[in-house]
Design an enzyme around this catalytic site. Structure first.
Site, PDB file in Angstrom:
ATOM      1  N   HIS A  32      56.303 -22.246  40.844  1.00 35.94           N
ATOM      2  CA  HIS A  32      56.708 -21.943  39.467  1.00 35.94           C
ATOM      3  C   HIS A  32      58.228 -21.787  39.396  1.00 35.94           C
ATOM      4  O   HIS A  32      58.824 -20.997  40.137  1.00 35.94           O
ATOM      5  CB  HIS A  32      56.007 -20.654  39.026  1.00 35.94           C
ATOM      6  N   ASP A  34      61.333 -20.896  36.932  1.00 36.96           N
ATOM      7  CA  ASP A  34      61.688 -20.246  35.675  1.00 36.96           C
ATOM      8  C   ASP A  34      63.099 -20.619  35.249  1.00 36.96           C
ATOM      9  O   ASP A  34      64.071 -20.182  35.866  1.00 36.96           O
ATOM     10  CB  ASP A  34      61.595 -18.722  35.840  1.00 36.96           C
ATOM     11  N   MET A  36      66.029 -20.361  32.520  1.00 35.81           N
ATOM     12  CA  MET A  36      66.466 -19.499  31.407  1.00 35.81           C
ATOM     13  C   MET A  36      67.891 -19.847  31.027  1.00 35.81           C
ATOM     14  O   MET A  36      68.717 -20.116  31.901  1.00 35.81           O
ATOM     15  CB  MET A  36      66.433 -18.033  31.859  1.00 35.81           C
ATOM     16  N   MET A  67      62.447 -21.509  29.444  1.00 34.58           N
ATOM     17  CA  MET A  67      62.713 -20.428  28.488  1.00 34.58           C
ATOM     18  C   MET A  67      64.090 -20.715  27.920  1.00 34.58           C
ATOM     19  O   MET A  67      65.063 -20.010  28.204  1.00 34.58           O
ATOM     20  CB  MET A  67      62.662 -19.078  29.220  1.00 34.58           C
ATOM     21  N   MET A 137      52.314 -15.217  28.287  1.00 33.66           N
ATOM     22  CA  MET A 137      53.208 -14.270  28.956  1.00 33.66           C
ATOM     23  C   MET A 137      52.581 -12.877  28.898  1.00 33.66           C
ATOM     24  O   MET A 137      52.169 -12.414  27.827  1.00 33.66           O
ATOM     25  CB  MET A 137      54.577 -14.222  28.250  1.00 33.66           C
ATOM     26  N   GLY A 142      61.937 -13.403  30.540  1.00 30.60           N
ATOM     27  CA  GLY A 142      63.352 -13.136  30.816  1.00 30.60           C
ATOM     28  C   GLY A 142      63.641 -12.533  32.185  1.00 30.60           C
ATOM     29  O   GLY A 142      64.694 -12.802  32.755  1.00 30.60           O
ATOM     30  N   PHE A 143      62.701 -11.742  32.680  1.00 31.21           N
ATOM     31  CA  PHE A 143      62.986 -11.052  33.939  1.00 31.21           C
ATOM     32  C   PHE A 143      61.734 -10.938  34.801  1.00 31.21           C
ATOM     33  O   PHE A 143      60.633 -10.772  34.256  1.00 31.21           O
ATOM     34  CB  PHE A 143      63.504  -9.623  33.673  1.00 31.21           C
ATOM     35  N   GLY A 144      61.930 -11.011  36.107  1.00 31.78           N
ATOM     36  CA  GLY A 144      60.848 -10.714  37.029  1.00 31.78           C
ATOM     37  C   GLY A 144      60.725  -9.201  37.173  1.00 31.78           C
ATOM     38  O   GLY A 144      61.608  -8.450  36.737  1.00 31.78           O
ATOM     39  N   GLY A 145      59.629  -8.758  37.740  1.00 31.07           N
ATOM     40  CA  GLY A 145      59.482  -7.351  38.091  1.00 31.07           C
ATOM     41  C   GLY A 145      59.166  -6.402  36.949  1.00 31.07           C
ATOM     42  O   GLY A 145      59.313  -5.184  37.093  1.00 31.07           O
ATOM     43  N   GLY A 176      53.591 -12.894  34.506  1.00 35.41           N
ATOM     44  CA  GLY A 176      54.280 -11.627  34.311  1.00 35.41           C
ATOM     45  C   GLY A 176      53.496 -10.437  34.823  1.00 35.41           C
ATOM     46  O   GLY A 176      52.436 -10.120  34.292  1.00 35.41           O
ATOM     47  N   GLY A 197      55.697 -13.421  40.863  1.00 34.28           N
ATOM     48  CA  GLY A 197      57.017 -13.390  41.484  1.00 34.28           C
ATOM     49  C   GLY A 197      57.128 -12.227  42.433  1.00 34.28           C
ATOM     50  O   GLY A 197      56.997 -12.376  43.659  1.00 34.28           O
ATOM     51  N   SER A 198      57.300 -11.017  41.889  1.00 33.24           N
ATOM     52  CA  SER A 198      57.487  -9.835  42.744  1.00 33.24           C
ATOM     53  C   SER A 198      56.342  -9.600  43.679  1.00 33.24           C
ATOM     54  O   SER A 198      56.546  -9.262  44.846  1.00 33.24           O
ATOM     55  CB  SER A 198      57.652  -8.563  41.914  1.00 33.24           C
TER      56      SER A 198
HETATM   57  C1  DX5 Z   1      59.583 -14.026  33.500  1.00 35.17           C
HETATM   58  C2  DX5 Z   1      59.148 -15.233  34.265  1.00 35.17           C
HETATM   59  C3  DX5 Z   1      58.158 -14.973  35.311  1.00 35.17           C
HETATM   60  C4  DX5 Z   1      58.594 -14.023  36.391  1.00 35.17           C
HETATM   61  C5  DX5 Z   1      57.355 -13.382  36.944  1.00 35.17           C
HETATM   62  O1  DX5 Z   1      60.311 -14.429  32.403  1.00 35.17           O
HETATM   63  O2  DX5 Z   1      58.587 -16.201  33.398  1.00 35.17           O
HETATM   64  O3  DX5 Z   1      57.678 -16.188  35.873  1.00 35.17           O
HETATM   65  O4  DX5 Z   1      59.305 -14.631  37.418  1.00 35.17           O
HETATM   66  O5  DX5 Z   1      57.761 -12.380  37.799  1.00 35.17           O
HETATM   67  P1  DX5 Z   1      56.836 -11.126  38.100  1.00 35.17           P
HETATM   68  O6  DX5 Z   1      55.612 -11.659  38.764  1.00 35.17           O
HETATM   69  O7  DX5 Z   1      57.709 -10.323  39.006  1.00 35.17           O
HETATM   70  O8  DX5 Z   1      56.554 -10.463  36.804  1.00 35.17           O
HETATM   71 ZN    ZN Z   2      57.559 -18.033  34.328  1.00 37.16          ZN
END
Ligand code: DX5
Ligand code: ZN
Length: 219
Positions: A32, A34, A36, A67, A137, A142-145, A176, A197-198
């Site tokens: 995957h 991402d 942005m 995104m 989503m 916008g952000f991981g974690g 997410g 991700g995380s």
């Molecule tokens: C957030 C991304 C996700 C993100 C997921 O905008 O689209 O793909 O990397 O990360 P986690 O699994 O840490 O929420």
């Molecule tokens: Zn994503």
């Protein structure tokens, strides 16, 4: 129902990205990516230089999640990069959503439409039968974690019910805060592609984290 794990490289080690991609090749189903732009979402990530580089090492399909504003300007270039799954946000494409989905499918790439948690799932209904997949989503893009939003399970069930009602094909991807703690109810609700991700990278052992997700999903 199928189950595919799609680790997000947003949480990978960018100084050792080749190593991390090779690990994913042997353990994950999709990679995957991402993308942005700092306008559609309040963060910047990466673009073509990274997707081009990943494509040289990836032996499993790349799944790009755009995104960005005006996604129609960039989808062709991402497909040139070799992505096999390509999604963009409904919030960004609006009335151009159907045409963009069709143009992606015309190249033999799986076309997906994504929505943030504050967009009604019913906005996706018109694209059932046109989109190959729907990206729900479960955090704000916008952000991981970030913390998983629990409502997402019901949103997935609602979309799944409509897909089944229409007898149309259509895969649901969830993105997410996906972890071993929520993957089973997400799968049960109808999600088949799980972005993580995380939960895959932060523990330092992506291979076992992916295995743990698969086991948790089937419990
Ligand atoms: C957030 C991304 C996700 C993100 C997921 O905008 O689209 O793909 O990397 O990360 P986690 O699994 O840490 O929420
Ligand atoms: Zn994503």
């Amino acid at each position: 129902m199928q189950l595919q794990i799609a680790p997000s490289i947003l949480s990978a080690d960018f100084l050792n990205l080749g190593r991390d991609i090779r690990t994913l090749n042997s353990h994950a189903d999709l990679i995957h990516l991402d993308v942005m732009d700092g306008v559609q979402v309040p963060n910047l990530s990466f673009g073509f230089s990274v997707t081009d580089a990943v494509s040289k090492v990836a032996s499993i399909p790349m799944d790009a999640h755009l995104m960005i504003c005006s996604p129609e300007k960039y989808t062709e270039r991402f497909m040139d990069s070799g992505v096999k799954y390509l999604s963009f946000h409904y919030e960004a494409a609006g009335r151009g959503t159907r045409r963009l989905l069709e143009s992606i499918r015309a190249r033999g790439v799986k076309a997906g439409v994504a929505i943030d948690p504050d967009v009604s799932v019913s906005k996706l209904f018109p694209y059932i039968g046109t989109a190959d997949f729907f990206l729900i989503m479960s955090v704000f893009a916008g952000f991981g974690g970030q913390k998983f939003i629990y409502d997402s399970i019901d949103r997935i069930a609602e979309l799944r019910a409509e897909i089944v009602r229409r007898g149309a094909p259509g895969v649901i991807e969830v993105d997410g805060g996906v972890s071993t703690g929520n993957i089973a109810p997400l799968h049960e609700a109808g999600a088949e592609i799980f972005v993580a991700g995380s939960s895959v990278f932060k523990g330092g052992d992506p291979a076992s984290a992916i295995r743990a997700l698969r086991e948790a999903a089937s419990k």
